[in-house]
Write a protein that holds these residues in place. Sequence first.
Motif, PDB file in Angstrom:
ATOM      1  N   SER A   1       0.823  -1.218   0.000  1.00 39.08           N
ATOM      2  CA  SER A   1       0.000   0.000   0.000  1.00 39.08           C
ATOM      3  C   SER A   1       0.852   1.261   0.000  1.00 39.08           C
ATOM      4  CB  SER A   1      -0.932   0.005   1.215  1.00 39.08           C
ATOM      5  OG  SER A   1      -0.193   0.186   2.407  1.00 39.08           O
ATOM      6  N   ARG A   2       2.154   1.084  -0.016  1.00 36.93           N
ATOM      7  CA  ARG A   2       3.129   2.182  -0.054  1.00 36.93           C
ATOM      8  C   ARG A   2       3.145   3.036   1.211  1.00 36.93           C
ATOM      9  NH1 ARG A   2       1.637   1.496  -5.445  1.00 36.93           N
ATOM     10  NH2 ARG A   2       3.385   1.238  -6.861  1.00 36.93           N
ATOM     11  N   ALA A   3       2.741   2.445   2.332  1.00 35.14           N
ATOM     12  CA  ALA A   3       2.848   3.150   3.609  1.00 35.14           C
ATOM     13  C   ALA A   3       4.279   3.072   4.119  1.00 35.14           C
ATOM     14  CB  ALA A   3       1.895   2.551   4.640  1.00 35.14           C
ATOM     15  N   ILE A   4       4.953   1.950   3.827  1.00 41.90           N
ATOM     16  CA  ILE A   4       6.364   1.788   4.160  1.00 41.90           C
ATOM     17  C   ILE A   4       7.085   1.347   2.897  1.00 41.90           C
ATOM     18  CG2 ILE A   4       5.919   1.228   6.578  1.00 41.90           C
ATOM     19  CD1 ILE A   4       6.427  -1.738   5.927  1.00 41.90           C
ATOM     20  N   THR A   5       8.391   1.543   2.902  1.00 42.23           N
ATOM     21  CA  THR A   5       9.183   1.147   1.742  1.00 42.23           C
ATOM     22  C   THR A   5      10.444   0.424   2.192  1.00 42.23           C
ATOM     23  OG1 THR A   5      10.157   1.925  -0.335  1.00 42.23           O
ATOM     24  CG2 THR A   5      10.434   3.346   1.587  1.00 42.23           C
ATOM     25  N   ASN A   6      10.820  -0.575   1.424  1.00 45.66           N
ATOM     26  CA  ASN A   6      12.025  -1.354   1.693  1.00 45.66           C
ATOM     27  C   ASN A   6      13.238  -0.493   1.352  1.00 45.66           C
ATOM     28  OD1 ASN A   6      14.212  -3.228   1.459  1.00 45.66           O
ATOM     29  ND2 ASN A   6      12.718  -4.864   1.216  1.00 45.66           N
ATOM     30  N   THR A   7      14.214  -0.436   2.252  1.00 50.68           N
ATOM     31  CA  THR A   7      15.410   0.376   2.019  1.00 50.68           C
ATOM     32  C   THR A   7      16.425  -0.331   1.131  1.00 50.68           C
ATOM     33  OG1 THR A   7      16.609  -0.501   3.932  1.00 50.68           O
ATOM     34  CG2 THR A   7      15.183   1.439   4.294  1.00 50.68           C
ATOM     35  N   GLY A   8      16.233  -1.634   0.925  1.00 51.99           N
ATOM     36  CA  GLY A   8      17.212  -2.415   0.179  1.00 51.99           C
ATOM     37  C   GLY A   8      18.267  -3.039   1.078  1.00 51.99           C
ATOM     38  N   ARG A   9      18.240  -2.670   2.362  1.00 52.75           N
ATOM     39  CA  ARG A   9      19.185  -3.247   3.321  1.00 52.75           C
ATOM     40  C   ARG A   9      18.523  -4.395   4.068  1.00 52.75           C
ATOM     41  NH1 ARG A   9      21.539  -1.160   7.297  1.00 52.75           N
ATOM     42  NH2 ARG A   9      19.791  -0.020   8.178  1.00 52.75           N
ATOM     43  N   THR A  10      19.340  -5.273   4.616  1.00 49.91           N
ATOM     44  CA  THR A  10      18.850  -6.356   5.461  1.00 49.91           C
ATOM     45  C   THR A  10      19.715  -6.441   6.716  1.00 49.91           C
ATOM     46  OG1 THR A  10      20.230  -8.048   4.388  1.00 49.91           O
ATOM     47  CG2 THR A  10      17.995  -7.731   3.504  1.00 49.91           C
ATOM     48  N   VAL A  11      19.144  -7.055   7.748  1.00 52.89           N
ATOM     49  CA  VAL A  11      19.853  -7.306   9.000  1.00 52.89           C
ATOM     50  C   VAL A  11      19.531  -8.731   9.436  1.00 52.89           C
ATOM     51  CG1 VAL A  11      19.866  -4.890   9.762  1.00 52.89           C
ATOM     52  CG2 VAL A  11      17.951  -6.364  10.382  1.00 52.89           C
ATOM     53  N   PRO A  12      20.374  -9.341  10.265  1.00 49.92           N
ATOM     54  CA  PRO A  12      20.047 -10.683  10.756  1.00 49.92           C
ATOM     55  C   PRO A  12      18.853 -10.624  11.708  1.00 49.92           C
ATOM     56  CG  PRO A  12      22.356 -10.119  11.209  1.00 49.92           C
ATOM     57  CD  PRO A  12      21.687  -8.884  10.714  1.00 49.92           C
TER      58      PRO A  12
ATOM     59  N   THR B   1       7.108   5.849   4.219  1.00 54.71           N
ATOM     60  CA  THR B   1       7.169   6.659   3.017  1.00 54.71           C
ATOM     61  C   THR B   1       6.915   8.111   3.402  1.00 54.71           C
ATOM     62  OG1 THR B   1       4.819   6.390   2.552  1.00 54.71           O
ATOM     63  CG2 THR B   1       6.327   4.785   1.544  1.00 54.71           C
ATOM     64  N   ALA B   2       7.317   9.015   2.565  1.00 49.89           N
ATOM     65  CA  ALA B   2       7.118  10.435   2.863  1.00 49.89           C
ATOM     66  C   ALA B   2       5.638  10.738   3.046  1.00 49.89           C
ATOM     67  CB  ALA B   2       7.715  11.285   1.736  1.00 49.89           C
ATOM     68  N   ALA B   3       4.781  10.154   2.214  1.00 51.61           N
ATOM     69  CA  ALA B   3       3.344  10.419   2.309  1.00 51.61           C
ATOM     70  C   ALA B   3       2.788   9.935   3.640  1.00 51.61           C
ATOM     71  CB  ALA B   3       2.600   9.743   1.163  1.00 51.61           C
ATOM     72  N   GLN B   4       3.222   8.760   4.096  1.00 47.50           N
ATOM     73  CA  GLN B   4       2.745   8.221   5.374  1.00 47.50           C
ATOM     74  C   GLN B   4       3.220   9.095   6.536  1.00 47.50           C
ATOM     75  OE1 GLN B   4       0.583   5.734   5.931  1.00 47.50           O
ATOM     76  NE2 GLN B   4       0.659   6.184   8.096  1.00 47.50           N
ATOM     77  N   ALA B   5       4.459   9.515   6.499  1.00 43.49           N
ATOM     78  CA  ALA B   5       5.000  10.356   7.572  1.00 43.49           C
ATOM     79  C   ALA B   5       4.272  11.702   7.635  1.00 43.49           C
ATOM     80  CB  ALA B   5       6.490  10.569   7.365  1.00 43.49           C
ATOM     81  N   GLU B   6       3.949  12.277   6.467  1.00 43.79           N
ATOM     82  CA  GLU B   6       3.228  13.555   6.425  1.00 43.79           C
ATOM     83  C   GLU B   6       1.813  13.400   6.953  1.00 43.79           C
ATOM     84  OE1 GLU B   6       3.464  14.901   2.399  1.00 43.79           O
ATOM     85  OE2 GLU B   6       5.638  15.142   2.492  1.00 43.79           O
ATOM     86  N   THR B   7       1.162  12.287   6.618  1.00 42.01           N
ATOM     87  CA  THR B   7      -0.203  12.024   7.073  1.00 42.01           C
ATOM     88  C   THR B   7      -0.243  11.899   8.582  1.00 42.01           C
ATOM     89  OG1 THR B   7      -0.738  10.907   5.019  1.00 42.01           O
ATOM     90  CG2 THR B   7      -2.148  10.423   6.910  1.00 42.01           C
ATOM     91  N   ALA B   8       0.776  11.242   9.152  1.00 40.93           N
ATOM     92  CA  ALA B   8       0.802  11.017  10.591  1.00 40.93           C
ATOM     93  C   ALA B   8       1.182  12.269  11.369  1.00 40.93           C
ATOM     94  CB  ALA B   8       1.802   9.902  10.910  1.00 40.93           C
TER      95      ALA B   8
END
Length: 110
Positions: free
Chosen positions: A74-85, A102-109
Amino acid sequence: MGTVHEFRVQRGANDLLARIRAAANREQLALVQALILDHGLSADEFSANDFRDRLPADLPHGLLGAAVRGLAASRAITNTGRTVPSTSPDTHGHRIAVYRLTAAQAETAA
């Protein structure tokens, strides 16, 4: 263009997530998604490691992943391309994705 095998693997994963979402009640899914978004407001980047200990103990297996994928779709969050264990004992340290709001989610909140 992806291969037929890649398409089938993705379709299988999507079918599994749909079954997980159907098995969980709406309140559980909403709770997990709200927790993810709330955590995202206080962190630049995050993974499931950051809030897993705040999840209900009786959460159906796979619901966290389904919630994350739903928020990403839903594009509320986006994958950074990084991973962690992963820090979950059940995952044996396999790598998990790192996300950000995402910028839109952060602005809405805000």
